[in-house]
Design a protein around this motif. Sequence first.
Motif, PDB file in Angstrom:
ATOM      1  N   ALA A 192      -4.309   3.118   0.248  1.00 45.95           N
ATOM      2  CA  ALA A 192      -3.478   4.221   0.744  1.00 45.95           C
ATOM      3  C   ALA A 192      -4.347   5.446   1.017  1.00 45.95           C
ATOM      4  N   GLN A 193      -4.131   6.082   2.165  1.00 43.22           N
ATOM      5  CA  GLN A 193      -4.946   7.218   2.586  1.00 43.22           C
ATOM      6  C   GLN A 193      -4.074   8.262   3.277  1.00 43.22           C
ATOM      7  N   PRO A 194      -4.474   9.540   3.203  1.00 44.83           N
ATOM      8  CA  PRO A 194      -3.784  10.558   3.995  1.00 44.83           C
ATOM      9  C   PRO A 194      -4.245  10.515   5.444  1.00 44.83           C
ATOM     10  N   GLN A 195      -3.511  11.164   6.306  1.00 41.20           N
ATOM     11  CA  GLN A 195      -3.908  11.357   7.709  1.00 41.20           C
ATOM     12  C   GLN A 195      -3.454  12.754   8.087  1.00 41.20           C
ATOM     13  N   LEU A 196      -4.385  13.700   8.084  1.00 47.99           N
ATOM     14  CA  LEU A 196      -4.028  15.105   8.244  1.00 47.99           C
ATOM     15  C   LEU A 196      -4.368  15.617   9.635  1.00 47.99           C
ATOM     16  N   GLU A 197      -3.512  16.512  10.123  1.00 47.30           N
ATOM     17  CA  GLU A 197      -3.784  17.191  11.390  1.00 47.30           C
ATOM     18  C   GLU A 197      -3.159  18.581  11.358  1.00 47.30           C
ATOM     19  N   ILE A 198      -3.816  19.525  12.045  1.00 46.06           N
ATOM     20  CA  ILE A 198      -3.298  20.890  12.128  1.00 46.06           C
ATOM     21  C   ILE A 198      -2.297  20.950  13.262  1.00 46.06           C
ATOM     22  N   MET A 199      -1.071  21.362  12.945  1.00 43.17           N
ATOM     23  CA  MET A 199      -0.010  21.407  13.934  1.00 43.17           C
ATOM     24  C   MET A 199       0.045  22.748  14.658  1.00 43.17           C
ATOM     25  N   ARG A 200      -0.164  23.837  13.926  1.00 46.05           N
ATOM     26  CA  ARG A 200      -0.163  25.155  14.553  1.00 46.05           C
ATOM     27  C   ARG A 200      -0.824  26.155  13.623  1.00 46.05           C
ATOM     28  N   THR A 201      -1.176  27.304  14.167  1.00 40.09           N
ATOM     29  CA  THR A 201      -1.731  28.408  13.398  1.00 40.09           C
ATOM     30  C   THR A 201      -0.808  29.611  13.562  1.00 40.09           C
ATOM     31  N   ARG A 202      -0.725  30.443  12.538  1.00 30.81           N
ATOM     32  CA  ARG A 202       0.182  31.588  12.597  1.00 30.81           C
ATOM     33  C   ARG A 202      -0.190  32.585  11.510  1.00 30.81           C
ATOM     34  N   VAL A 203       0.494  33.717  11.503  1.00 29.30           N
ATOM     35  CA  VAL A 203       0.333  34.727  10.463  1.00 29.30           C
ATOM     36  C   VAL A 203       1.680  34.903   9.779  1.00 29.30           C
ATOM     37  N   THR A 240       0.835  -1.199   0.000  1.00 35.89           N
ATOM     38  CA  THR A 240       0.000   0.000   0.000  1.00 35.89           C
ATOM     39  C   THR A 240       0.875   1.256   0.000  1.00 35.89           C
ATOM     40  N   ARG A 241       0.643   2.143  -0.968  1.00 31.90           N
ATOM     41  CA  ARG A 241       1.439   3.353  -1.111  1.00 31.90           C
ATOM     42  C   ARG A 241       0.758   4.253  -2.138  1.00 31.90           C
ATOM     43  N   GLU A 242       1.363   5.391  -2.383  1.00 33.79           N
ATOM     44  CA  GLU A 242       0.883   6.269  -3.440  1.00 33.79           C
ATOM     45  C   GLU A 242       1.931   6.380  -4.532  1.00 33.79           C
ATOM     46  N   CYS A 243       1.508   6.190  -5.765  1.00 31.83           N
ATOM     47  CA  CYS A 243       2.370   6.369  -6.929  1.00 31.83           C
ATOM     48  C   CYS A 243       2.148   7.780  -7.460  1.00 31.83           C
ATOM     49  N   ARG A 244       3.233   8.552  -7.593  1.00 36.16           N
ATOM     50  CA  ARG A 244       3.121   9.926  -8.090  1.00 36.16           C
ATOM     51  C   ARG A 244       4.109  10.127  -9.229  1.00 36.16           C
ATOM     52  N   PHE A 245       3.625  10.695 -10.321  1.00 42.78           N
ATOM     53  CA  PHE A 245       4.491  11.030 -11.449  1.00 42.78           C
ATOM     54  C   PHE A 245       3.828  12.147 -12.245  1.00 42.78           C
TER      55      PHE A 245
END
Length: 253
Positions: free
Chosen positions: A148-159, A108-113
């Motif tokens: 294959a799937q992403p797993q996203l999370e917000i680490m911090r917020t800023r300007v 399981t993986r992502e193929c990118r080209f």
Amino acid sequence: MMALLPAGAWAQGFAAYITPPRFEVQVSPGQSLRQVVEIQHVGREKGNYRIYTNDWTYLPDNSVAFSDDLAPDSCRPWVAVERRELTIESGGRYRYRFEITPPPGTPTRECRFALMIEGLDPARVEGQLNFPVGGRIGVIVYASIGDAQPQLEIMRTRVTTINGKPTAVIDVRNTGNAHGRVEGFVNGTDASGARLEMAPADLPILPGETRAVAITPVEQDGKPAPDVRFPLVIKGQLEWGKNRLPLDASFTP
């Protein structure tokens, strides 16, 4: 260089529209997946094109660097293209086929080209010799192998400053094994009390990466997006796939 030539002074060069601009597909190991990209040639004469694959790197400034060399663990050997060169008549369209065939047992993986479409006709300047000016377009392909799937999370917020303006940014980390994107609309209230509908930039977050994603006001009824007066409070839920990312933060330069 093409943009520096006077209107009407050049002929041919790269004269094509390509659709779609990217593919996001799923394929199983040991099976072939055929896809079609449409090339529309809009030059006044017939156009000649070369088509090939590249690996690519997504840089921190959100630009893409293409490479003919095979990257480590490249999946380009799995890709078969219909033909290497192509001629299209003026005003013609061509449905160009390519296939992705992951070998049996591929984990399981992502193929990118990137499928590169390069014009072979140089631009010609009236009264002068041909200039070796061409062009190319890279159609980005993301092929999810298996589940294959992403797993996203917000680490911090800023300007941060983007194009000379302070901009709300979220740093999003992807701990999955496929790329992901944050989408949706959230509500903003700036220092003047103005209520703003806001949305994240459409940026891919690749596996193992943390990407800065700008949150900016949405244009309404064709009018330019309003300027934001900080501090800015943003509340709502962003999305990736069927998942939600709650956002409730104050942004202060």
